[in-house]
Design an enzyme around this catalytic site. Sequence first.
Site, mmCIF file in Angstrom:
data_model
loop_
_atom_site.group_PDB
_atom_site.id
_atom_site.type_symbol
_atom_site.label_atom_id
_atom_site.label_comp_id
_atom_site.label_asym_id
_atom_site.label_seq_id
_atom_site.Cartn_x
_atom_site.Cartn_y
_atom_site.Cartn_z
ATOM 1 N N LEU A 174 0.844 -1.192 0.000
ATOM 2 C CA LEU A 174 0.000 0.000 0.000
ATOM 3 C C LEU A 174 0.882 1.246 0.000
ATOM 4 O O LEU A 174 1.510 1.572 1.003
ATOM 5 C CB LEU A 174 -0.917 0.005 1.228
ATOM 6 C CG LEU A 174 -1.810 1.240 1.388
ATOM 7 C CD1 LEU A 174 -2.733 1.401 0.184
ATOM 8 C CD2 LEU A 174 -2.615 1.164 2.674
ATOM 9 N N ASP A 175 0.940 1.918 -1.131
ATOM 10 C CA ASP A 175 1.720 3.152 -1.269
ATOM 11 C C ASP A 175 0.830 4.317 -0.860
ATOM 12 O O ASP A 175 -0.019 4.771 -1.626
ATOM 13 C CB ASP A 175 2.189 3.305 -2.714
ATOM 14 C CG ASP A 175 3.092 4.510 -2.908
ATOM 15 O OD1 ASP A 175 3.359 5.215 -1.906
ATOM 16 O OD2 ASP A 175 3.530 4.739 -4.041
#
Length: 267
Positions: A174-175
Amino acid sequence: MIIYIDILLIENFIINLFLLMVMTKLLKVKKRRKQEVFAATLGAFYVLVMISPSLKFFTLIPFKIIVSIIMVYITIGTTHIKNLIKGTGVLIMLSFLLSGVCFGLSFFSNGYSLNSGYTLNSYPIKYLVLAILCILIFTERIVDIIKDKYFVSNYTYDLTIKINNKEIHTQGFLDTGNELKEPITNLPVIIIEKALYDDVDLDPKKLLYINFKAVNGVDGMLRGIRVDEIIIENESCKLLREGIVCFTEHSLAEDGEYRALLSRGIV
């Protein structure tokens, strides 16, 4: 006096690496491990000019400052004069501080008198100091690795993408800074590596092309496809989402911990 070149280089390398490591901590700059090692090696070889009579000219203070600036430049990777001066000043200050500590410790094994002054005959504590520096260097490295692993594990999800009746299973990271969306549908974008979809037949008529612009100013276009069934899960949750899956030929993680980047809007 017998000088062992290999031992001299190793000792100076350890000291330089420790000083550069502390300098980057104090300046709060991004760690560049390979550059730190290279800069420490350069500083270690510079000590050879002090034992070579033909190179004594290079032991003058201006050359020492130049070498320090080069080491700082290699380590922090900047040409900004202010940062180079600050880094060089910190490195020199730390060198004086460590020298003072070592000199103070030498009094435990060497005598001093007002008549004869101070003579350094032996310095057995030197190896204790070098051992402590090695422990600190390795400890700092291990702590950083553990922190990175812990951070990545907290933001890593099991990812299942169903495309054309085929399922792609991988790990997605998850950026939190990634807000890339397809402008028409406003669906979030997932980026996956090319190797994951090599055996998936994609209809060219259904392909989407999404423009992007990175923080560093680099822009380009991603090729992707809309997917109505994306399963995102970890220990605490399981989500079913729809989104745009885009493809990249680049590896997303050096160690292969994850092979997909999740947009913040998909979780």
